[in-house]
Design a protein around this motif. Structure first.
Motif, short mmCIF file in Angstrom:
data_model
loop_
_atom_site.label_atom_id
_atom_site.label_comp_id
_atom_site.label_asym_id
_atom_site.label_seq_id
_atom_site.Cartn_x
_atom_site.Cartn_y
_atom_site.Cartn_z
N SER A 164 39.30 -6.69 9.26
CA SER A 164 40.52 -7.49 9.26
C SER A 164 41.08 -7.65 7.85
CB SER A 164 40.25 -8.87 9.88
OG SER A 164 39.38 -9.63 9.06
N ALA A 165 40.19 -7.49 6.84
CA ALA A 165 40.63 -7.56 5.44
C ALA A 165 40.99 -6.18 4.90
CB ALA A 165 39.53 -8.17 4.58
N GLY A 166 41.00 -5.17 5.77
CA GLY A 166 41.34 -3.82 5.35
C GLY A 166 40.22 -3.08 4.68
N VAL A 167 38.98 -3.55 4.85
CA VAL A 167 37.81 -2.94 4.20
C VAL A 167 36.95 -2.23 5.24
CG1 VAL A 167 35.69 -3.39 2.90
CG2 VAL A 167 37.77 -4.67 2.36
N VAL A 168 36.71 -0.94 5.03
CA VAL A 168 35.73 -0.22 5.84
C VAL A 168 34.50 -0.02 4.97
CG1 VAL A 168 37.34 0.89 7.41
CG2 VAL A 168 36.83 1.99 5.23
N HIS A 169 33.32 -0.24 5.55
CA HIS A 169 32.09 -0.26 4.76
C HIS A 169 31.61 1.14 4.41
CE1 HIS A 169 27.85 -0.99 3.74
NE2 HIS A 169 28.21 -2.25 3.50
N ARG A 170 31.52 2.02 5.39
CA ARG A 170 31.14 3.43 5.24
C ARG A 170 29.68 3.67 4.86
NH1 ARG A 170 35.50 6.96 2.10
NH2 ARG A 170 34.82 5.69 0.32
N ASP A 171 28.89 2.63 4.79
CA ASP A 171 27.45 2.82 4.54
C ASP A 171 26.64 1.78 5.32
OD1 ASP A 171 25.25 4.11 3.48
OD2 ASP A 171 25.27 2.98 1.59
N LEU A 172 27.05 1.54 6.56
CA LEU A 172 26.33 0.59 7.40
C LEU A 172 24.99 1.19 7.79
CD1 LEU A 172 29.23 -0.54 9.78
CD2 LEU A 172 28.22 -1.86 7.90
N LYS A 173 23.91 0.49 7.47
CA LYS A 173 22.57 0.91 7.84
C LYS A 173 21.64 -0.29 7.72
CE LYS A 173 21.63 2.73 3.18
NZ LYS A 173 21.19 3.93 2.42
N CYS A 174 20.44 -0.16 8.27
CA CYS A 174 19.52 -1.30 8.30
C CYS A 174 19.17 -1.78 6.91
CB CYS A 174 18.25 -0.91 9.07
SG CYS A 174 18.52 -0.62 10.83
N GLU A 175 19.10 -0.87 5.94
CA GLU A 175 18.74 -1.27 4.58
C GLU A 175 19.83 -2.09 3.91
OE1 GLU A 175 17.00 3.01 4.87
OE2 GLU A 175 18.50 1.78 5.89
N ASN A 176 21.06 -2.00 4.40
CA ASN A 176 22.18 -2.74 3.80
C ASN A 176 22.52 -4.00 4.59
OD1 ASN A 176 22.40 -0.92 1.74
ND2 ASN A 176 24.05 0.26 2.69
N ILE A 177 21.60 -4.45 5.41
CA ILE A 177 21.76 -5.69 6.17
C ILE A 177 20.59 -6.60 5.82
CG2 ILE A 177 21.87 -6.72 8.47
CD1 ILE A 177 22.90 -3.90 9.41
N LEU A 178 20.88 -7.72 5.21
CA LEU A 178 19.85 -8.63 4.74
C LEU A 178 19.74 -9.84 5.66
CD1 LEU A 178 20.76 -8.65 0.92
CD2 LEU A 178 19.34 -7.02 2.18
N LEU A 179 18.64 -10.56 5.50
CA LEU A 179 18.43 -11.82 6.23
C LEU A 179 18.12 -12.91 5.21
CD1 LEU A 179 16.14 -10.50 9.11
CD2 LEU A 179 18.58 -11.02 9.24
N ASP A 180 18.72 -14.07 5.41
CA ASP A 180 18.42 -15.16 4.49
C ASP A 180 17.31 -16.04 5.05
OD1 ASP A 180 19.52 -16.83 6.41
OD2 ASP A 180 21.28 -17.38 5.23
N ASP A 181 16.99 -17.10 4.33
CA ASP A 181 15.86 -17.95 4.72
C ASP A 181 16.09 -18.68 6.04
OD1 ASP A 181 14.36 -17.26 2.50
OD2 ASP A 181 15.25 -18.83 1.25
N GLN A 182 17.34 -18.80 6.47
CA GLN A 182 17.64 -19.44 7.74
C GLN A 182 17.80 -18.43 8.88
OE1 GLN A 182 21.18 -21.61 6.52
NE2 GLN A 182 19.97 -23.50 6.29
N GLY A 183 17.56 -17.17 8.58
CA GLY A 183 17.65 -16.14 9.60
C GLY A 183 19.03 -15.59 9.83
#
Length: 412
Positions: A166-185
């Protein structure tokens, strides 16, 4: 992950970085929590004085009840000119454009000198999705996450990607390594180094980038592509990895990978038909046959939708109200019918005949090895606190079902 792009900094260089951070109001620790091609990420602490002068930083850390941040230090003096002048500005611009979303890593501020650029980032304390899947798989003695947890996390990912698009940004490198989890899950999408920002909704891109295991077939065929549609393919790969503990297509060579993609994914027993259907829909060879984000949000596997997240997906519609087709898409239809779409042959392109696939073993002229290697998925050594970059490998870890994404990190 270690790359050859940047030599190990000596003590004198590190102390200079400590001084430069202190001058800006951050206490840089010696704990390295990640590294990239020309960057290193360290754990740091924001001083009270700095928080008083940075409302963005103060408001976020106040809710977290700590002063920890991650500082990404990029050696602009040693990085290629293209990296420093093209990819780094794109990363900063994309992070600023997607600021203030619960499921996108926050950029608090940047500063630089003639040698280095500093990105002060939100800290995610529980590692990446890849490591999480491995840990849960080991605990359950069964590969993958339970569908209930995958549903919760995938909704957050869909929300994050919808916010970016919606902000006009395509990621182009979506993968499990580029998805983090914080302390609250909570899930945090990060690493916008290959992101592209455009005001044109259906603009076609030509940069060959990403990791082979997650890359859409049209990119592997060196065709011009729609960035949003390519992101949708990557979402399908990620969802498959979540619920099965492995990658849908295991091959290093792009040409062989395309053959596996045409065959489609093979699902293990016990996976619900609804989840299988959504994955098949996302992994359609023809880009225009893939659902968009509001169609994904209306899919029966995604229901019931978390109310707070549903509002983050623009135009999300109930399952019984199919989304209207776009000009470049097939007529809207229930996603349960998409599995019967033919998958033989090469998808047609509005830009003309598809170029020949790259020869076996071919690599782009510029690139670095991915944070992943091997067949299937496997996380690298657990690094504790880190953000947005691959972790360093360690020896002695027993093999697991899920390995890090195969192939090379490709960019041209």
């Amino acid at each position: 992950m270690k790359r050859n792009g940047w030599r190990k900094p000596d003590q004198q260089t590190f102390m200079a970085q400590v001084r430069e951070c202190r001058d800006k109001g951050y206490l840089l620790s010696s704990k390295k929590i990640g590294s990239g091609a020309f960057s290193r990420v360290y754990l740091a602490f924001a001083t009270q004085e700095r928080m008083q002068h940075n409302p963005r930083l103060a408001s976020d850390l106040r809710g977290k009840r700590h002063s920890m941040v991650a500082i990404k230090i990029v050696s602009t003096a040693e990085a290629p000119v293209e990296f420093a002048q093209k990819f780094l500005p794109r990363e900063i611009s994309s992070l600023n454009a997607t600021y203030k979303h619960l499921n996108v890593v926050q950029l608090y501020e940047t500063y630089h000198n003639s040698q280095r650029a500093y990105l002060v980032l939100e800290l995610a304390g529980r590692g990446d999705l890849l490591e999480h899947i491995n840990t849960v798989s080991d605990r359950r003695h069964c590969p993958g996450l339970e569908e209930k947890e995958a549903h919760r996390l995938f909704w957050q990912l869909v929300s994050a990607v919808a916010h970016c698009h919606s902000a006009g940004v395509v990621h182009r490198d979506l993968k499990c390594e580029n998805i983090l989890l914080d302390d609250q899950g909570f899930l945090k999408l990060t690493d916008f180094g290959f992101a592209n920002q455009s005001a044109l909704k259906n603009a076609l891109l030509s940069t060959f980038c990403g990791s082979v295991a997650y890359t859409a077939p049209e990119i592997l065929m060196s065709k011009k592509y729609n960035g949003e549609r390519a992101d949708m393919w990557s979402l399908g790969v990620i969802l498959f990895a979540m619920v099965t503990g492995r990658l849908p297509f295991k091959e290093r060579r792009p040409r062989r990978m395309l053959l596996l993609m045409r065959r489609g994914p093979a699902f293990p027993p016990g996976l619900s038909p609804e989840c299988q259907d959504l994955i098949r829909a996302l992994l359609q060879l023809r880009p225009c046959a893939r659902p968009d984000l509001r169609q994904v949000a209306a899919h029966r596997w995604m229901l019931p939708a978390p109310p707070a997240l549903l509002r983050e997906v623009p135009g999300a519609a109930p399952a019984e109200n199919p989304a209207e087709p776009r000009e470049d898409s097939d007529p809207a239809r229930p996603l349960l019918q998409l599995r019967r779409s033919p998958q033989r042959g090469t998808p047609k392109s509005a830009s003309g005949p598809a170029p020949k696939p790259p020869p076996p073993g071919a690599r782009p002229s510029r690139g670095a090895s991915s944070a992943s290697a091997g067949l299937g998925l496997r996380g690298m050594a657990k690094a504790g606190l880190w953000v947005g970059v691959a972790r360093r490998p360690s020896s002695g870890r027993p093999p697991s079902v899920l390995r890090s994404a195969l192939g090379h990190h490709l960019v041209s």
